[in-house]
Design a protein around this motif. Structure first.
Motif, short mmCIF file in Angstrom:
data_model
loop_
_atom_site.label_atom_id
_atom_site.label_comp_id
_atom_site.label_asym_id
_atom_site.label_seq_id
_atom_site.Cartn_x
_atom_site.Cartn_y
_atom_site.Cartn_z
N SER A 36 0.83 -1.21 0.00
CA SER A 36 0.00 0.00 0.00
C SER A 36 0.86 1.26 0.00
O SER A 36 0.55 2.23 -0.70
N ARG A 37 1.93 1.24 0.77
CA ARG A 37 2.84 2.41 0.79
C ARG A 37 3.49 2.61 -0.58
O ARG A 37 3.72 3.74 -1.01
N PHE A 39 2.04 1.86 -3.46
CA PHE A 39 0.98 2.47 -4.27
C PHE A 39 0.84 3.95 -3.95
O PHE A 39 0.55 4.75 -4.85
N ALA A 40 1.07 4.34 -2.71
CA ALA A 40 0.94 5.75 -2.31
C ALA A 40 2.00 6.63 -2.96
O ALA A 40 1.82 7.84 -3.05
N LYS A 64 -6.94 -6.26 2.52
CA LYS A 64 -6.47 -4.88 2.35
C LYS A 64 -6.16 -4.58 0.88
O LYS A 64 -6.52 -3.53 0.36
N MET A 65 -5.49 -5.52 0.21
CA MET A 65 -5.18 -5.33 -1.20
C MET A 65 -6.44 -5.40 -2.05
O MET A 65 -6.60 -4.64 -3.01
N GLU A 67 -9.36 -4.39 -1.19
CA GLU A 67 -10.03 -3.09 -1.03
C GLU A 67 -9.33 -2.00 -1.83
O GLU A 67 -9.98 -1.18 -2.48
N LEU A 68 -8.00 -1.98 -1.79
CA LEU A 68 -7.25 -0.97 -2.54
C LEU A 68 -7.53 -1.10 -4.04
O LEU A 68 -7.84 -0.10 -4.71
N THR A 71 -11.13 -0.04 -4.87
CA THR A 71 -11.32 1.40 -4.76
C THR A 71 -10.89 2.11 -6.04
O THR A 71 -11.57 3.02 -6.50
#
Length: 150
Positions: A36-37, A39-40, A64-65, A67-68, A71
């Motif tokens: 996630s970081r 991707f940020a 978590k992945m 959902e990312l 989204t």
């Protein structure tokens, strides 16, 4: 890689079009937060990403992945079980990162690793030529293709 006798991990997101590293992160755990970081750090609109291809590691295939990706409406593609060739570009990039970056450095802290990773990604994208890209850098290749389109 080790930082003061403690294991740390890096994650790089590679654009298959031109092998450009578009996102990166470092941290103490190989988990969804690391991804996630990464991707940020992607510049631009994540909704422009069409597919996210990975191996079947638990850091990639979890809630978590899910959902990312949902989204930002990014499709998921997973390697076939036991088939490293499905992820060949990523594996080649990791080999380069290991031999030309990780093995050449002695990191003093997580912050030191993060700063050096940022520099390495910049070097990889803007200065390191790739035979598969006609001996251009990823950024040069992208710019040349865009010139031909416009």
């Amino acid at each position: 890689m080790k930082v003061k006798n403690r294991w740390y991990y890096i994650c790089v997101l590679v654009d298959l079009f031109n092998r450009e590293i578009i996102g990166h992160s470092a941290g103490p755990n190989k988990d969804a937060a690391l991804i996630s970081r990464a991707f940020a750090t992607v510049q631009g609109d994540l909704c422009q990403l069409q597919w996210f291809h990975t191996d079947r590691g638990s850091e990639f295939k979890n809630q978590k992945m899910d959902e990312l990706l949902k989204t930002f409406e990014i499709g998921r593609s997973l390697s076939m079980k036991g088939c490293p060739y499905d992820n060949a570009v990523a594996e080649a990039t990791y080999k380069i990162m290991k031999t030309e970056f990780v093995n050449q450095m002695n990191f003093q802290s997580l912050r030191h690793l993060e700063l050096e990773l940022y520099d390495c990604v910049n070097w990889f994208n803007k200065y390191r030529i790739h035979g598969t890209l006609g001996y251009m850098t990823p950024v040069q290749y992208r710019q040349e293709v865009l010139k031909k389109i416009v």
